[in-house]
Design an enzyme around this catalytic site. Structure first.
Site, PDB file in Angstrom:
ATOM      1  CB  SER A  19      49.258  39.269  37.542  1.00 34.66           C
ATOM      2  OG  SER A  19      49.194  37.867  37.554  1.00 34.66           O
ATOM      3  CG  ASN A  20      44.732  36.400  37.204  1.00 35.27           C
ATOM      4  OD1 ASN A  20      44.926  35.385  37.868  1.00 35.27           O
ATOM      5  ND2 ASN A  20      44.987  36.452  35.898  1.00 35.27           N
ATOM      6  NE  ARG A  21      41.606  38.469  44.188  1.00 31.51           N
ATOM      7  CZ  ARG A  21      40.670  37.612  44.568  1.00 31.51           C
ATOM      8  NH1 ARG A  21      40.972  36.612  45.360  1.00 31.51           N
ATOM      9  NH2 ARG A  21      39.430  37.753  44.164  1.00 31.51           N
TER      10      ARG A  21
END
Ligand code: PMT
Length: 210
Positions: A19-21
């Site tokens: 995923s990412n932030r």
């Protein structure tokens, strides 16, 4: 108006994911600003921990594939589509059903691209206005211009994501708008809600010009 927000999660196994932030704040700020102007808004959001803006319908999804399905389902009702979500670009083709056990050896993950939802929308948008984002470390303008042309967008919001206090997870943002008219508009750093309003000011100008 159809708006996407937040990250997607692409499972590796039963308990892990890529995923990412992205927090969803930019997408939700856009939804709030659009609803305040009287738009009927549907948000397709990845896993975020935010209260939905008042009067906005939110559809929660997890993966890029689920986001694509929800976006395509709600596209017929939309005249404007804004893709602020940070969709994962890669996924594991066949995630393990259980938890991958730790061994002593190196582990190599083979990844495949996720569906490019923005490009697909660009091919089928008809008279709709399509706004993409380009999250970049470094000058976002070249990539925003490339995405504008290659994905059939009317506007691409170039977003630097390598500066303290703006971009992923932050309350503020600082973006450059690249328009299909060739115009490039740099917006000063401001709250994501304020940036959302400036994006819509420009988008409405573009609509009236067409
Ligand atoms: O959520 P926040 O914490 O508030 O952070 C806001 C933000 C930085 C995430 C947001 O402002 C932003 O820049 N969103 C786009 C992030 C991104 O994934 O950019 P990209 O350059 O990788 O993708 C380009 C465009 O293609 C985006 O409109 C994206 O939604 C879309 N895309 C990407 C991959 C894919 N498989 N399908 C897509 O539709």
């Amino acid at each position: 108006m159809l708006i996407t927000a937040g990250p997607t999660e692409e499972p590796l196994d039963a308990v892990r994911f890529l995923s990412n932030r992205s927090s969803g704040k930019m997408g939700y700020a856009l939804a709030e600003a659009a609803a305040a102007r009287g738009a009927r808004v549907t948000v397709v959001a990845g896993p975020v921990h935010l209260d939905p803006p008042a009067g906005v319908s939110v559809i929660k999804v997890r993966t890029a594939e689920e986001m694509r399905a929800a976006v395509l389902e709600h596209l017929p009702e939309a005249t404007i589509v804004v893709k602020a979500a940070a969709v994962a670009d890669y996924r594991v083709p066949a995630p393990a059903a259980g938890k991958i056990k730790k061994g002593g050896a190196r582990l190599t993950l083979e990844l495949e691209p996720t569906p490019d939802i923005l490009a697909e929308l660009g091919r089928m948008k008809g008279n709709r206005l399509l706004v993409g984002f380009a999250a970049e470390t470094g000058d976002p303008i070249p990539e925003a211009r490339r995405k504008l042309a290659s994905k059939g967008c009317d506007m691409v919001v170039g977003n630097r994501v390598d500066r303290e206090g703006t971009g992923f997870g932050a309350e503020d943002n600082e973006v450059v708008l690249v328009m299909r008219t060739g115009e490039v508009v740099a917006l000063p750093r401001a709250s994501k809600r304020e940036v959302a309003d400036r994006i819509f000011d420009r988008l409405l100008k573009l609509r009236h010009a067409s």
